[in-house]
Scaffold this motif. Sequence first.
Motif, PDB file in Angstrom:
ATOM      1  N   ILE A  97       0.667  -0.908   0.117  1.00 52.81           N
ATOM      2  CA  ILE A  97       0.527   0.128   0.393  1.00 52.81           C
ATOM      3  C   ILE A  97       1.122   1.138   0.255  1.00 52.81           C
ATOM      4  O   ILE A  97       1.820   1.127   1.450  1.00 52.81           O
ATOM      5  N   LEU A  98       0.950   1.710  -1.297  1.00 53.76           N
ATOM      6  CA  LEU A  98       1.594   3.611  -1.223  1.00 53.76           C
ATOM      7  C   LEU A  98       0.822   4.468  -0.807  1.00 53.76           C
ATOM      8  O   LEU A  98      -0.534   4.759  -1.754  1.00 53.76           O
ATOM      9  N   VAL A  99       1.703   4.990   0.044  1.00 50.35           N
ATOM     10  CA  VAL A  99       0.416   6.479   0.848  1.00 50.35           C
ATOM     11  C   VAL A  99       0.991   7.611   0.204  1.00 50.35           C
ATOM     12  O   VAL A  99       2.529   8.198   0.968  1.00 50.35           O
ATOM     13  N   GLY A 100       0.012   7.966  -0.494  1.00 53.23           N
ATOM     14  CA  GLY A 100       0.392   9.876  -0.655  1.00 53.23           C
ATOM     15  C   GLY A 100      -0.489  10.488  -0.248  1.00 53.23           C
ATOM     16  O   GLY A 100      -1.757  10.336   1.094  1.00 53.23           O
ATOM     17  N   GLY A 101      -0.731  12.091  -0.703  1.00 55.58           N
ATOM     18  CA  GLY A 101      -1.165  12.724  -0.362  1.00 55.58           C
ATOM     19  C   GLY A 101      -0.895  13.362   0.412  1.00 55.58           C
ATOM     20  O   GLY A 101      -0.067  13.326   1.206  1.00 55.58           O
ATOM     21  N   ALA A 102      -2.558  14.195   1.479  1.00 53.47           N
ATOM     22  CA  ALA A 102      -1.822  14.337   3.278  1.00 53.47           C
ATOM     23  C   ALA A 102      -2.741  13.697   3.680  1.00 53.47           C
ATOM     24  O   ALA A 102      -2.217  13.130   4.974  1.00 53.47           O
ATOM     25  N   LEU A 103      -3.386  12.259   3.053  1.00 51.08           N
ATOM     26  CA  LEU A 103      -3.760  10.708   4.269  1.00 51.08           C
ATOM     27  C   LEU A 103      -1.440   9.824   3.986  1.00 51.08           C
ATOM     28  O   LEU A 103      -2.023  10.062   5.292  1.00 51.08           O
ATOM     29  N   ALA A 104      -0.884  10.873   4.034  1.00 48.38           N
ATOM     30  CA  ALA A 104       1.054  10.413   4.103  1.00 48.38           C
ATOM     31  C   ALA A 104       1.010  11.066   5.390  1.00 48.38           C
ATOM     32  O   ALA A 104       1.588  10.477   5.836  1.00 48.38           O
ATOM     33  N   ASN A 105       0.435  12.066   5.543  1.00 45.63           N
ATOM     34  CA  ASN A 105       0.665  13.399   6.309  1.00 45.63           C
ATOM     35  C   ASN A 105       0.456  12.423   7.907  1.00 45.63           C
ATOM     36  O   ASN A 105       1.187  12.714   9.095  1.00 45.63           O
ATOM     37  N   LYS A 137       2.914  11.402  11.089  1.00 53.81           N
ATOM     38  CA  LYS A 137       3.030  12.119  12.102  1.00 53.81           C
ATOM     39  C   LYS A 137       3.123  10.592  12.548  1.00 53.81           C
ATOM     40  O   LYS A 137       3.800  11.167  13.950  1.00 53.81           O
ATOM     41  N   ALA A 138       2.517   9.664  12.566  1.00 57.88           N
ATOM     42  CA  ALA A 138       2.378   8.290  13.604  1.00 57.88           C
ATOM     43  C   ALA A 138       4.029   8.100  13.838  1.00 57.88           C
ATOM     44  O   ALA A 138       4.297   7.822  14.890  1.00 57.88           O
ATOM     45  N   GLU A 139       4.605   8.037  12.690  1.00 55.28           N
ATOM     46  CA  GLU A 139       6.323   8.106  12.684  1.00 55.28           C
ATOM     47  C   GLU A 139       7.101   8.680  13.570  1.00 55.28           C
ATOM     48  O   GLU A 139       8.442   8.144  13.981  1.00 55.28           O
ATOM     49  N   GLY A 140       6.834   9.865  14.251  1.00 49.59           N
ATOM     50  CA  GLY A 140       7.185  10.752  14.527  1.00 49.59           C
ATOM     51  C   GLY A 140       8.112  11.810  13.967  1.00 49.59           C
ATOM     52  O   GLY A 140       8.276  12.592  14.383  1.00 49.59           O
ATOM     53  N   ARG A 141       7.455  12.213  13.082  1.00 50.20           N
ATOM     54  CA  ARG A 141       7.909  13.099  11.874  1.00 50.20           C
ATOM     55  C   ARG A 141       7.387  14.336  12.439  1.00 50.20           C
ATOM     56  O   ARG A 141       5.838  14.448  12.844  1.00 50.20           O
ATOM     57  N   ILE A 142       8.083  15.998  12.049  1.00 49.47           N
ATOM     58  CA  ILE A 142       7.352  17.019  12.421  1.00 49.47           C
ATOM     59  C   ILE A 142       6.766  17.399  11.058  1.00 49.47           C
ATOM     60  O   ILE A 142       8.221  17.417  10.282  1.00 49.47           O
ATOM     61  N   MET A 143       5.710  17.356  10.671  1.00 42.01           N
ATOM     62  CA  MET A 143       5.257  18.156   9.758  1.00 42.01           C
ATOM     63  C   MET A 143       4.277  19.533   9.428  1.00 42.01           C
ATOM     64  O   MET A 143       4.308  19.580   8.405  1.00 42.01           O
ATOM     65  N   GLY A 144       5.732  20.137  10.377  1.00 39.46           N
ATOM     66  CA  GLY A 144       5.143  21.845  10.329  1.00 39.46           C
ATOM     67  C   GLY A 144       3.251  22.026  10.017  1.00 39.46           C
ATOM     68  O   GLY A 144       2.848  22.311  11.080  1.00 39.46           O
ATOM     69  N   LYS A 185     -12.260   9.013  17.493  1.00 38.13           N
ATOM     70  CA  LYS A 185     -10.917   8.300  16.543  1.00 38.13           C
ATOM     71  C   LYS A 185     -10.134   9.152  16.602  1.00 38.13           C
ATOM     72  O   LYS A 185      -9.964  10.196  15.740  1.00 38.13           O
ATOM     73  N   ASP A 186      -8.739   8.716  16.987  1.00 42.40           N
ATOM     74  CA  ASP A 186      -7.885   9.343  16.515  1.00 42.40           C
ATOM     75  C   ASP A 186      -6.835   9.225  15.470  1.00 42.40           C
ATOM     76  O   ASP A 186      -6.210   8.026  15.948  1.00 42.40           O
ATOM     77  N   TRP A 187      -7.002   9.926  14.975  1.00 41.89           N
ATOM     78  CA  TRP A 187      -6.031   9.372  13.284  1.00 41.89           C
ATOM     79  C   TRP A 187      -5.223   8.942  13.475  1.00 41.89           C
ATOM     80  O   TRP A 187      -4.360   7.672  12.343  1.00 41.89           O
ATOM     81  N   VAL A 188      -4.005   9.613  14.095  1.00 41.77           N
ATOM     82  CA  VAL A 188      -3.135   9.341  14.049  1.00 41.77           C
ATOM     83  C   VAL A 188      -2.358   8.309  15.074  1.00 41.77           C
ATOM     84  O   VAL A 188      -2.100   7.468  14.673  1.00 41.77           O
ATOM     85  N   LEU A 189      -3.089   7.854  15.678  1.00 41.26           N
ATOM     86  CA  LEU A 189      -3.198   6.728  16.452  1.00 41.26           C
ATOM     87  C   LEU A 189      -4.012   5.832  16.145  1.00 41.26           C
ATOM     88  O   LEU A 189      -2.404   4.097  16.413  1.00 41.26           O
ATOM     89  N   TYR A 190      -4.697   5.652  15.223  1.00 43.51           N
ATOM     90  CA  TYR A 190      -4.781   4.172  14.212  1.00 43.51           C
ATOM     91  C   TYR A 190      -3.925   4.269  13.143  1.00 43.51           C
ATOM     92  O   TYR A 190      -3.155   3.138  12.858  1.00 43.51           O
ATOM     93  N   ALA A 191      -3.520   5.111  12.601  1.00 42.27           N
ATOM     94  CA  ALA A 191      -2.336   5.139  11.319  1.00 42.27           C
ATOM     95  C   ALA A 191      -1.009   4.415  11.946  1.00 42.27           C
ATOM     96  O   ALA A 191      -0.083   3.257  11.848  1.00 42.27           O
ATOM     97  N   LYS A 192      -0.819   4.855  13.954  1.00 46.74           N
ATOM     98  CA  LYS A 192       0.361   3.630  14.179  1.00 46.74           C
ATOM     99  C   LYS A 192       0.143   2.976  14.902  1.00 46.74           C
ATOM    100  O   LYS A 192       1.608   1.682  14.253  1.00 46.74           O
ATOM    101  N   GLU A 195       5.014  -3.904   7.005  1.00 42.66           N
ATOM    102  CA  GLU A 195       6.047  -4.238   5.836  1.00 42.66           C
ATOM    103  C   GLU A 195       5.802  -4.131   4.420  1.00 42.66           C
ATOM    104  O   GLU A 195       5.992  -4.363   3.118  1.00 42.66           O
ATOM    105  N   LYS A 196       4.081  -4.426   4.348  1.00 48.67           N
ATOM    106  CA  LYS A 196       3.114  -3.238   3.177  1.00 48.67           C
ATOM    107  C   LYS A 196       2.767  -2.471   2.957  1.00 48.67           C
ATOM    108  O   LYS A 196       2.765  -2.075   2.321  1.00 48.67           O
ATOM    109  N   ILE A 197       3.306  -1.457   3.849  1.00 49.07           N
ATOM    110  CA  ILE A 197       3.396   0.058   3.367  1.00 49.07           C
ATOM    111  C   ILE A 197       4.675   0.942   3.239  1.00 49.07           C
ATOM    112  O   ILE A 197       5.546   0.843   4.818  1.00 49.07           O
ATOM    113  N   VAL A 198       4.148   1.258   2.366  1.00 55.83           N
ATOM    114  CA  VAL A 198       5.420   2.511   1.675  1.00 55.83           C
ATOM    115  C   VAL A 198       5.224   3.771   1.955  1.00 55.83           C
ATOM    116  O   VAL A 198       3.793   4.792   1.587  1.00 55.83           O
ATOM    117  N   LEU A 199       5.461   5.037   2.633  1.00 55.37           N
ATOM    118  CA  LEU A 199       5.473   6.210   2.867  1.00 55.37           C
ATOM    119  C   LEU A 199       5.863   6.924   2.078  1.00 55.37           C
ATOM    120  O   LEU A 199       7.629   6.189   1.645  1.00 55.37           O
TER     121      LEU A 199
END
Length: 402
Positions: free
Chosen positions: A219-227, A231-238, A255-262, A270-274
């Motif tokens: 699953i390749l994740v782009g757009g604002a969805l990737a943010n 962020k769930a990986e700890g990146r600073i997204m401004g 539902k906290d979407w960042v927590l869900y993403a984590k 192994e499936k998710i490519v950011l």
Amino acid sequence: MNLRTIEDIDLKNKTVLYRAPYDIGVKEVNGVLEVSDDLRIRATLPTLQYLLQKNCKVVILTYVKRPDGQVVESLRTAPHARRLSELLDAPVAKADDCIGPLVLEKIKKMQGGDILMLENVRFYKEEIADDDEFAKKLCEGKDIIVFDGFPQAHREHSSTTGIERHLPAVAGFYLKKEVDSLSNLLENPEKPFTFVTGGAKISDKIDSINNLLPLVDNILVGGALANVFLKAEGRIMGSSFIEDVFVDEKKREKKDWVLYAKEILEKYKEKIVLPSDMVISDGIVTRIVDINKEEVPDGWMTLDIGPKTQNIFSDFIKKSKTVLLAGPMGKFEDDNLKEGTRSVLSAMKDVRGRTVIAGGDTVDAAGEFGNLESYSHVSLAAGATLEFLAGKTLPALVPLMQ
């Protein structure tokens, strides 16, 4: 999914209530209102041509946008009737209502091979309420329903599930094509299967992501969805757009979407490519950041995937046998932010297998960057497609099942 279709019954000389997918906005051209695009109208031509060959009287039912139970002059179905007539090269009469004695009189006067476009059914507030008496009135004077409204099949309205309570119904060719193509992704995809997802909101795609994750290889994740995932990986997204916490009022839960993403990153890492690099802007200039090494500064936001990510995503896509794209990689409407989406669509054309694109923005982008016929299937629905891919039963499809 096995559907009962127009080829399974005798339709000769029948008066057909044709539930069309013509929820299409309009634009003004030289002082005349025209449909903003005709893809959905073109998609229904095989069904309508078949009905005309069977000498049917065809009465077309649809809604157009959201007039909220009021008559809105700019949302009448006259532009839709006019464009359909041009594409079919046949007359399409227009009624000024969708129920009532004047409509019934027009239907009685129809001959085999005639087509009548009814007025926007959402001019009545009863439509969205799935009012049963209203649905019954919509069925008066007709023998059978031919249902091609796949983009509306997830709605429980008088013109979808309501009419199906009062007349027998079968699927048209367009609806069957949508169902067959999307079912193939869920039931028998050729591997490797890559799901490319983008757009702005994770809430729009959450259920389809959950349902597809066990099935796909990547699953390749782009757009604002990737943010959200970054962020769930700890990146600073401004100042990048990240969808807020969602509150489900019915379930009374947040539902906290960042927590869900984590959570899903931990389960399906192994499936998710950011993205590894992204195009960012402060509203004046743009530049590229290595998202693994740099922070997105305050006042800057991500607006597209970067060139390194474009190459990585393209490599995954080209090695796949099945590819589903749902959502653009960035703000493709901006000439400076098109390359991420363009690169993904270009790579899909090199796939030796099945390629499916879904969603309004995705289809718009694909049309801008090339020929839609380059893809195995173009799903012209948005919400209905996502719900189908989420494994949900679309209410209007139930009466059509064998």
